[in-house]
Design a protein around this motif. Structure first.
Motif, PDB file in Angstrom:
ATOM      1  N   THR A 141       0.819  -1.206   0.000  1.00 57.36           N
ATOM      2  CA  THR A 141       0.000   0.000   0.000  1.00 57.36           C
ATOM      3  C   THR A 141       0.856   1.260   0.000  1.00 57.36           C
ATOM      4  O   THR A 141       0.629   2.181  -0.779  1.00 57.36           O
ATOM      5  CB  THR A 141      -0.870   0.029   1.284  1.00 57.36           C
ATOM      6  OG1 THR A 141      -1.450  -1.259   1.441  1.00 57.36           O
ATOM      7  CG2 THR A 141      -1.957   1.072   1.182  1.00 57.36           C
ATOM      8  N   ARG A 142       1.849   1.291   0.871  1.00 59.62           N
ATOM      9  CA  ARG A 142       2.581   2.529   1.121  1.00 59.62           C
ATOM     10  C   ARG A 142       3.919   2.601   0.410  1.00 59.62           C
ATOM     11  O   ARG A 142       4.544   3.651   0.379  1.00 59.62           O
ATOM     12  CB  ARG A 142       2.795   2.697   2.634  1.00 59.62           C
ATOM     13  CG  ARG A 142       1.509   2.619   3.467  1.00 59.62           C
ATOM     14  CD  ARG A 142       0.674   3.886   3.314  1.00 59.62           C
ATOM     15  NE  ARG A 142       1.426   5.029   3.783  1.00 59.62           N
ATOM     16  CZ  ARG A 142       1.526   5.383   5.068  1.00 59.62           C
ATOM     17  NH1 ARG A 142       0.890   4.717   5.991  1.00 59.62           N
ATOM     18  NH2 ARG A 142       2.251   6.438   5.405  1.00 59.62           N
ATOM     19  N   GLY A 143       4.391   1.471  -0.090  1.00 65.79           N
ATOM     20  CA  GLY A 143       5.710   1.453  -0.723  1.00 65.79           C
ATOM     21  C   GLY A 143       6.780   0.979   0.249  1.00 65.79           C
ATOM     22  O   GLY A 143       6.573   0.977   1.467  1.00 65.79           O
ATOM     23  N   VAL A 144       7.899   0.583  -0.311  1.00 67.75           N
ATOM     24  CA  VAL A 144       9.017   0.114   0.513  1.00 67.75           C
ATOM     25  C   VAL A 144       9.639   1.322   1.205  1.00 67.75           C
ATOM     26  O   VAL A 144      10.013   2.284   0.546  1.00 67.75           O
ATOM     27  CB  VAL A 144      10.064  -0.591  -0.376  1.00 67.75           C
ATOM     28  CG1 VAL A 144      11.308  -0.940   0.422  1.00 67.75           C
ATOM     29  CG2 VAL A 144       9.456  -1.843  -1.013  1.00 67.75           C
ATOM     30  N   ASP A 145       9.711   1.290   2.543  1.00 64.98           N
ATOM     31  CA  ASP A 145      10.256   2.453   3.243  1.00 64.98           C
ATOM     32  C   ASP A 145      11.252   2.049   4.324  1.00 64.98           C
ATOM     33  O   ASP A 145      11.597   2.840   5.189  1.00 64.98           O
ATOM     34  CB  ASP A 145       9.126   3.313   3.822  1.00 64.98           C
ATOM     35  CG  ASP A 145       8.182   2.499   4.693  1.00 64.98           C
ATOM     36  OD1 ASP A 145       8.467   1.292   4.899  1.00 64.98           O
ATOM     37  OD2 ASP A 145       7.175   3.043   5.162  1.00 64.98           O
ATOM     38  N   GLY A 176      11.503  -3.468  -5.796  1.00 65.39           N
ATOM     39  CA  GLY A 176      11.829  -2.270  -5.034  1.00 65.39           C
ATOM     40  C   GLY A 176      12.613  -2.548  -3.762  1.00 65.39           C
ATOM     41  O   GLY A 176      12.800  -1.654  -2.931  1.00 65.39           O
ATOM     42  N   VAL A 177      13.055  -3.794  -3.611  1.00 67.07           N
ATOM     43  CA  VAL A 177      13.853  -4.167  -2.450  1.00 67.07           C
ATOM     44  C   VAL A 177      15.306  -3.761  -2.683  1.00 67.07           C
ATOM     45  O   VAL A 177      16.019  -3.370  -1.753  1.00 67.07           O
ATOM     46  CB  VAL A 177      13.721  -5.700  -2.220  1.00 67.07           C
ATOM     47  CG1 VAL A 177      14.848  -6.239  -1.356  1.00 67.07           C
ATOM     48  CG2 VAL A 177      12.347  -6.021  -1.626  1.00 67.07           C
ATOM     49  N   LEU A 222       6.683   0.844 -15.600  1.00 64.75           N
ATOM     50  CA  LEU A 222       6.736   1.495 -14.283  1.00 64.75           C
ATOM     51  C   LEU A 222       8.111   1.334 -13.642  1.00 64.75           C
ATOM     52  O   LEU A 222       8.661   2.273 -13.060  1.00 64.75           O
ATOM     53  CB  LEU A 222       5.635   0.911 -13.386  1.00 64.75           C
ATOM     54  CG  LEU A 222       5.402   1.641 -12.074  1.00 64.75           C
ATOM     55  CD1 LEU A 222       4.108   2.460 -12.159  1.00 64.75           C
ATOM     56  CD2 LEU A 222       5.300   0.669 -10.917  1.00 64.75           C
ATOM     57  N   VAL A 223       8.682   0.150 -13.772  1.00 62.36           N
ATOM     58  CA  VAL A 223      10.010  -0.088 -13.193  1.00 62.36           C
ATOM     59  C   VAL A 223      11.059   0.739 -13.941  1.00 62.36           C
ATOM     60  O   VAL A 223      11.920   1.378 -13.325  1.00 62.36           O
ATOM     61  CB  VAL A 223      10.352  -1.597 -13.204  1.00 62.36           C
ATOM     62  CG1 VAL A 223      11.820  -1.827 -12.876  1.00 62.36           C
ATOM     63  CG2 VAL A 223       9.468  -2.354 -12.221  1.00 62.36           C
ATOM     64  N   ILE A 228       3.530  -4.198  -6.653  1.00 62.94           N
ATOM     65  CA  ILE A 228       4.624  -5.143  -6.897  1.00 62.94           C
ATOM     66  C   ILE A 228       5.966  -4.414  -6.904  1.00 62.94           C
ATOM     67  O   ILE A 228       6.942  -4.889  -6.323  1.00 62.94           O
ATOM     68  CB  ILE A 228       4.407  -5.871  -8.246  1.00 62.94           C
ATOM     69  CG1 ILE A 228       3.184  -6.792  -8.153  1.00 62.94           C
ATOM     70  CG2 ILE A 228       5.655  -6.667  -8.637  1.00 62.94           C
ATOM     71  CD1 ILE A 228       2.687  -7.322  -9.491  1.00 62.94           C
ATOM     72  N   ALA A 229       6.008  -3.244  -7.551  1.00 65.17           N
ATOM     73  CA  ALA A 229       7.280  -2.534  -7.731  1.00 65.17           C
ATOM     74  C   ALA A 229       7.767  -1.817  -6.481  1.00 65.17           C
ATOM     75  O   ALA A 229       8.786  -1.136  -6.518  1.00 65.17           O
ATOM     76  CB  ALA A 229       7.155  -1.531  -8.879  1.00 65.17           C
TER      77      ALA A 229
END
Lengths: 479, 479
Positions: free
Chosen positions: A176-180, A203-204, B162-163, B201-202
């Motif tokens: 939901t929020r993105g990798v942070d 995005g890791v 997107l990536v 996913i991204a």
């Protein structure tokens, strides 16, 4: 092949054209052994034979089939040749091709149960069969909280597993929020490149996939894994995923799942097991040791499109808790809402994969399993393993060559004792001869030749002749 | 279909069995109109007819084909029926099915140029043809810094775009180090659900995909886009991606690409254009207005597997700068190194997509384009648009119904004036009759029926009869 309205084939025209194409493929099967295995064309050569603009008016099927012979075949590297020993097998088979043909003919979309219930239910059913056939943990059956799904490739399976792991580790926050935060994943230095690719896409970050040192058999060292996890925990990172390999691409290295699984349990990490090539060996009870410890895995995949006679694409991904996967990938727009989905009584496979749409790929698996029967598939695996063991014996008996890694199954890694330059020359000489196709890898910084024996039509005589060519080429190129 | 060794079909057996399967499909084509379009089975019904364990010994093809008729067909929702008007078309065709069959028969892996040069070069070539056929910007041709690639679906194309956008916006930092800032993406409230899925996913986060308000024709409001970007910039976020839609799934809404493109240029955002369904219309010069402004896009995709007679899966993704895509997705392990790749003179499509492996999908596109010719494909599009316009006229002339959205192409959104409950009842009555299959969406919070006209074998009589059934059902269900 005449036109009606815009030019559609009538069913009768399809019948005639279809027979012609089937005959073309049968002839290809008869002749494939005679083609240079590795295509010998140069870059751009195929395009030079293609017209620069598309045809304004329709053409006859016979014209297209002639171009297949004249224009396309010279640019084919023949993966179905019995003399193809490169990369990994990608064996097709008659029943697989025909199962896939039925899938094309039906032309259904399996994104939701409702969009073709048989597409979903046959897939679930056949994937449950495979749990039994390979002796996989019961928790991967759809009758538990887990289940299986067909993916295009192990790369996509890894990405799905990694995303589900990321979500479980973040309480479904990153979706939901993105990798942070810094999420850290682990795989051996011998793991497939798709692990690194997945870490980047998700995005890791590729640098946050720690590549763990391996032992003398190129299998992950659990102590090194444990140490890496500890370092990341101390740094305040979030270790979340281990990608273990059963049968590495380079050399069939098999990571110690039991010890890795214990570490994952202790630290609550998602354990994904990639057995893309080797997994099919578990059809035979005597090779099921490769999966020892698999009961601790959260997800697992193997590719029937590699070594189980099912043409590409067909990777089987299993998860122990389907909820994690579904919660990570589900989106339900209004235009896909339907009663069956809302009842909760059905599987909608679009939530088990990256894309929305999907073909009816279970058909080809069903055709393969029914055509060969479990006993036929076992025999197929045993023949290849036996040929590889015999080949390994020949290598060991020849002073010019040494084995470069253990040979647990059907891949023999070996090298000429004279060093990298000779091995490289050898490889080029063999492949440019067109008689066989081998590829290489590096193990301990040294070039190693890989002999992957898994073609549907590869027999003892092909392996024997390959060895003769290799010996001849060695004599000619090591002087 | 007898066995040799483990049970492989001989080429001769393949020929016989192949003819039988082709005949089965031809019969299916002849009969498909007579089946209930939407499968009427209940959850679990198909599995009940399948044996709980796989067969130990191989079975005959005839047995499997009988089960196709008896067990599988009742569970099929017939996407190839001329009475299928649901979701979106997924039209197959004889030449596409046969092109795909050749691909299965050759069984090659197209991950690298070297693993089958023809697989790569035919794909590049046919995708260049399509630039010409659809009148797309020249920058999407492989002869420029851009180029095209076949993906499985628009979902995957969106994720790739997107990536690549995320990487360009972060100087290729997030690929290596992970997402560590808030990256914000934009699409209209009518954009496909795959945009949201891709953002999750991204690692960008679904909440960081801002859903932009639409105008009366359900197209994105550029002023609202501009405002959203400004808010995110003020908050210190990194706006990086706009996903514009040409032909939304719900109602064929067409976002104003020119104005959106200007905004993207100004703020250096990646503009991806999703024309999955509608794009094929640009085969006809008179519908090319749908792509006005496309020259400003960084990437674009459309699906020949929806409306260009090419069976699933076949999405064409184009990028204006292939370097961004390749740099985002490339990983080169030792075992894939080869001279052609190192020469830089070839395309390795594995770096243009999520998975590593890939089928020879260009064959089916090549078969379709050559069989129909450009003029045949244009006629195919024109027939459907014309039928949809006629249907829209019937709706307008009937007091019980109203159009619910503009009808630029082949999708008619309409509703009964009596409100949601009646429309819902109507839909269920029609679909459970088996005579046709329609699906719904919501526009302005109201249930809307969608009539998507794009089946390969849909003729005027099918559309006419569908309208009669709809009128009858309305009389029976609105009382």
């Amino acid at each position: 092949m005449q036109a009606n309205t815009c030019g559609h084939m009538t069913p009768e025209q399809f019948r005639q054209c279809g027979h012609a194409v089937v005959d073309w493929i049968a002839r290809y099967m008869e002749n494939v052994e005679g083609f240079p295995v590795l295509s010998q064309v140069t870059p751009g050569e195929i395009r030079q034979h293609l017209p620069s603009s598309p045809p304004e008016q329709g053409e006859q099927l016979q014209t297209i089939l002639s171009d297949l012979d004249d224009v396309i075949l010279p640019g084919i590297t023949h993966w179905q040749s019995p003399n193809f020993f490169a990369y990994f097998p990608a064996n097709a088979s008659g029943p697989a091709i025909l199962g896939d043909l039925v899938s094309s003919g039906l032309g259904v979309q399996g994104m939701l149960w409702a969009t073709s219930p048989a597409c979903t239910e046959l897939e679930t059913h056949v994937l449950d069969w495979l749990v039994e056939m390979l002796g996989l943990p019961e928790k991967f059956k759809s009758t538990t909280r887990g289940g299986g799904v067909i993916q295009d490739t192990a790369s996509s399976a890894t990405l799905c597993a990694l995303v589900a792991a990321r979500e479980r580790a973040s309480d479904f926050h990153t979706n939901t929020r993105g990798v942070d935060r810094v999420f850290t994943a682990y795989a051996s230095t011998q793991a497939h490149s798709s692990m690194e690719k997945a870490a980047g896409i998700a995005g890791v970050g590729r640098d946050n996939l720690r590549l763990i040192d391996v032992d003398d058999a190129y299998a992950m060292r659990p102590t090194a894994l444990e140490a890496a996890i500890s370092r990341d925990l101390e740094a305040g990172h979030i270790p979340f995923f281990v990608g273990a390999t059963v049968g590495s691409t380079s050399s069939t290295a098999i990571d110690p799942l039991s010890r890795i699984g214990q570490i994952c349990r202790r630290h609550k990490l998602w354990l994904h097991v990639d057995a893309a090539h080797a997994g099919s060996a578990a059809l035979c009870p005597e090779y099921r040791w490769i999966h020892a410890g698999l009961e601790q895995a959260d997800s697992y995949c193997f590719n029937p499109h590699k070594w189980m006679l099912t043409n590409f694409d067909c990777d089987c991904l299993y998860v122990a808790e389907r909820a994690s996967l579904i919660n990570s990938l589900s989106v339900l727009p209004e235009y896909l809402r339907n009663k069956a989905t809302e009842s909760g009584a059905v599987i909608d496979y679009r939530d088990w994969q990256l894309p929305l749409g999907r073909r009816f790929r279970a058909l080809k698996l069903w055709f393969v399993i029914r055509h060969y029967g479990v006993s036929g598939l076992r025999q197929h695996i045993r023949e290849h393993v036996s040929l590889a063991q015999e080949f390994a014996g020949w290598v060991e008996a020849d002073d010019q060559f040494v084995l470069a890694a253990p040979v647990p199954l059907n891949l023999v890694c070996f090298r000429h004792v004279a060093g990298d330059e000779v091995n490289q020359r050898l490889l080029e000489a063999l492949n440019s001869s067109g008689r066989l196709f081998l590829t290489h890898t590096k193990l301990d910084q040294r070039i190693v030749l890989r002999m992957a024996i898994g073609g549907a039509y590869t027999e003892r005589r092909h392996v024997q002749r390959a060895w003769e060519y290799i010996q001849q080429a060695a004599r000619a190129n090591s002087a």
